[in-house]
Design a protein around this motif. Sequence first.
Motif, mmCIF file in Angstrom:
data_model
loop_
_atom_site.group_PDB
_atom_site.id
_atom_site.type_symbol
_atom_site.label_atom_id
_atom_site.label_comp_id
_atom_site.label_asym_id
_atom_site.label_seq_id
_atom_site.Cartn_x
_atom_site.Cartn_y
_atom_site.Cartn_z
ATOM 1 N N SER A 77 0.836 -1.191 0.000
ATOM 2 C CA SER A 77 0.000 0.000 0.000
ATOM 3 C C SER A 77 0.873 1.243 0.000
ATOM 4 O O SER A 77 1.993 1.224 0.524
ATOM 5 C CB SER A 77 -0.918 0.047 1.235
ATOM 6 O OG SER A 77 -1.799 -1.046 1.272
ATOM 7 N N VAL A 78 0.331 2.314 -0.561
ATOM 8 C CA VAL A 78 0.986 3.623 -0.532
ATOM 9 C C VAL A 78 -0.005 4.614 0.058
ATOM 10 O O VAL A 78 -1.119 4.778 -0.465
ATOM 11 C CB VAL A 78 1.417 4.094 -1.934
ATOM 12 C CG1 VAL A 78 2.138 5.435 -1.851
ATOM 13 C CG2 VAL A 78 2.303 3.046 -2.608
ATOM 14 N N TRP A 79 0.381 5.255 1.148
ATOM 15 C CA TRP A 79 -0.460 6.289 1.753
ATOM 16 C C TRP A 79 0.123 7.643 1.374
ATOM 17 O O TRP A 79 1.184 8.025 1.841
ATOM 18 C CB TRP A 79 -0.492 6.127 3.268
ATOM 19 C CG TRP A 79 -1.458 7.041 3.962
ATOM 20 C CD1 TRP A 79 -2.518 7.701 3.413
ATOM 21 C CD2 TRP A 79 -1.457 7.407 5.349
ATOM 22 N NE1 TRP A 79 -3.184 8.439 4.355
ATOM 23 C CE2 TRP A 79 -2.549 8.276 5.558
ATOM 24 C CE3 TRP A 79 -0.632 7.054 6.424
ATOM 25 C CZ2 TRP A 79 -2.829 8.819 6.809
ATOM 26 C CZ3 TRP A 79 -0.915 7.602 7.664
ATOM 27 C CH2 TRP A 79 -2.003 8.468 7.860
ATOM 28 N N VAL A 80 -0.572 8.349 0.503
ATOM 29 C CA VAL A 80 -0.132 9.681 0.075
ATOM 30 C C VAL A 80 -0.755 10.683 1.034
ATOM 31 O O VAL A 80 -1.897 11.110 0.866
ATOM 32 C CB VAL A 80 -0.546 9.971 -1.386
ATOM 33 C CG1 VAL A 80 0.004 11.323 -1.827
ATOM 34 C CG2 VAL A 80 -0.040 8.867 -2.307
ATOM 35 N N ARG A 81 -0.009 11.058 2.059
ATOM 36 C CA ARG A 81 -0.528 11.932 3.101
ATOM 37 C C ARG A 81 -0.238 13.400 2.778
ATOM 38 O O ARG A 81 -0.980 14.024 2.029
ATOM 39 C CB ARG A 81 0.097 11.525 4.452
ATOM 40 C CG ARG A 81 -0.888 10.939 5.437
ATOM 41 C CD ARG A 81 -1.976 11.880 5.838
ATOM 42 N NE ARG A 81 -1.508 13.018 6.601
ATOM 43 C CZ ARG A 81 -2.278 14.013 7.010
ATOM 44 N NH1 ARG A 81 -3.549 14.022 6.732
ATOM 45 N NH2 ARG A 81 -1.782 15.026 7.697
ATOM 46 N N LEU A 318 -4.455 0.184 4.689
ATOM 47 C CA LEU A 318 -3.047 0.028 4.345
ATOM 48 C C LEU A 318 -2.574 -1.399 4.591
ATOM 49 O O LEU A 318 -1.775 -1.946 3.817
ATOM 50 C CB LEU A 318 -2.214 1.018 5.148
ATOM 51 C CG LEU A 318 -2.516 2.494 4.892
ATOM 52 C CD1 LEU A 318 -1.729 3.380 5.859
ATOM 53 C CD2 LEU A 318 -2.200 2.880 3.451
ATOM 54 N N GLU A 319 -3.052 -2.011 5.672
ATOM 55 C CA GLU A 319 -2.626 -3.369 5.981
ATOM 56 C C GLU A 319 -3.182 -4.374 4.967
ATOM 57 O O GLU A 319 -2.471 -5.307 4.545
ATOM 58 C CB GLU A 319 -3.092 -3.755 7.389
ATOM 59 C CG GLU A 319 -2.634 -5.140 7.813
ATOM 60 C CD GLU A 319 -3.049 -5.501 9.233
ATOM 61 O OE1 GLU A 319 -2.564 -6.536 9.725
ATOM 62 O OE2 GLU A 319 -3.847 -4.753 9.828
ATOM 63 N N ARG A 320 -4.415 -4.200 4.553
ATOM 64 C CA ARG A 320 -5.025 -5.139 3.619
ATOM 65 C C ARG A 320 -4.487 -4.985 2.204
ATOM 66 O O ARG A 320 -4.502 -5.927 1.415
ATOM 67 C CB ARG A 320 -6.542 -4.955 3.617
ATOM 68 C CG ARG A 320 -7.213 -5.359 4.914
ATOM 69 C CD ARG A 320 -8.664 -4.951 4.924
ATOM 70 N NE ARG A 320 -9.281 -5.176 6.223
ATOM 71 C CZ ARG A 320 -10.431 -4.602 6.598
ATOM 72 N NH1 ARG A 320 -11.068 -3.775 5.776
ATOM 73 N NH2 ARG A 320 -10.922 -4.841 7.795
ATOM 74 N N GLY A 321 -4.046 -3.770 1.864
ATOM 75 C CA GLY A 321 -3.492 -3.543 0.538
ATOM 76 C C GLY A 321 -4.519 -3.744 -0.550
ATOM 77 O O GLY A 321 -5.673 -3.313 -0.421
ATOM 78 N N PRO A 322 -4.156 -4.401 -1.653
ATOM 79 C CA PRO A 322 -5.096 -4.578 -2.782
ATOM 80 C C PRO A 322 -6.354 -5.343 -2.411
ATOM 81 O O PRO A 322 -7.328 -5.312 -3.145
ATOM 82 C CB PRO A 322 -4.255 -5.367 -3.795
ATOM 83 C CG PRO A 322 -2.839 -5.050 -3.447
ATOM 84 C CD PRO A 322 -2.816 -4.900 -1.954
ATOM 85 N N ASP A 323 -6.343 -6.039 -1.265
ATOM 86 C CA ASP A 323 -7.535 -6.787 -0.838
ATOM 87 C C ASP A 323 -8.530 -5.911 -0.100
ATOM 88 O O ASP A 323 -9.596 -6.386 0.307
ATOM 89 C CB ASP A 323 -7.126 -7.952 0.060
ATOM 90 C CG ASP A 323 -6.244 -8.949 -0.673
ATOM 91 O OD1 ASP A 323 -6.441 -9.121 -1.890
ATOM 92 O OD2 ASP A 323 -5.349 -9.535 -0.044
ATOM 93 N N ALA A 324 -8.184 -4.633 0.149
ATOM 94 C CA ALA A 324 -9.068 -3.735 0.914
ATOM 95 C C ALA A 324 -10.350 -3.442 0.140
ATOM 96 O O ALA A 324 -10.353 -3.430 -1.068
ATOM 97 C CB ALA A 324 -8.337 -2.438 1.240
#
Length: 324
Positions: A77-81, A318-324
């Motif tokens: 995951s990428v978090w663009v904050r 973010l933890e689940r990534g593409p499965d979110a």
Amino acid sequence: MTPDRHRATVLVLTNTYDVTADAVLRILAERRVPVVRVDPGVDLPGGAPLTARYGIGEQRGTLRTSSRQLDLTRVRSVWVRRPSPYDAPPELADHTAKFAGAQAFWGFGGILASLPGAHYVNHPWHIRNAEYKPAQLAVASRAGFLVPETVITTDPAEARRFCTDRPGGAVYKPLWDSRFRTGDGVAQTVWVHEVDPAGITDAVSVCPHMFQAKVDKAFDARVTVVGDRLFAIRIDSPDLDWRHRQDLMTCTPIGVPEPVALSITAYLAELRLTFGAFDFAVTAHGDWSFLECNPNGQWAWQPAGTTAAIAHAIADQLERGPDA
């Protein structure tokens, strides 16, 4: 090949002083989720090498920080904050710095926006598209929100006519949160304020101005959305723009009417957003008028319970990534 999500890394793009990000990073640390935090506008030109390689059926790369080496194919995951703007090292001459800064924006920015298989919260290109106020209003209308009558114009006569014709009054809003500097260089925030049509001058022709029908609101509402989870608060403030004196406002959790929730879902889907901070003006009759949606809005100022719930929801994404 899909990376092992138990070992893949979360990449957080934000500035050094972003304390809001810390709330989520603490949760990820408790869950033993590996995280790399980088401010690409500062760290990458400043000595954190980033390399990407492309070929037939292949895309790979690495990012090295002072403590870690990150395989770009293993980012879940990428978090663009709140990353700093891309810029060049300060020691470069002006003409060279402009060239280097542009190369950093298109090069670093392009690499980090194209990581294979990564889940973005939100994708930087989607953030930029969703920040345009005219686009927000157009999408909000299609999504079924109540949208106050609005005009964006450089015509002073049109601006005066619009504001005069609004029986409940009109307000001015900047199209972007640009800091206005006075003659002595002092930066000031331009707050939403009520407009006297007689006070509109030919200066409107200098740049686009946005005028909007004033909503006779009983209170404001902020709805922070993470995926399919909604976190709403009621904001009571003595000011037209509650951001002006936040020490005077009170915030309490509130439910979201189902039609508004459905419109929120449609809005986020059209703009391809996972996160959104919606602002509404709510009348005494219970009508929710759409004001704006910040695709990267602040949220840690809300009541502690709401802030904690949002932090956990973002950590889940973010933890689940593409499965979110």
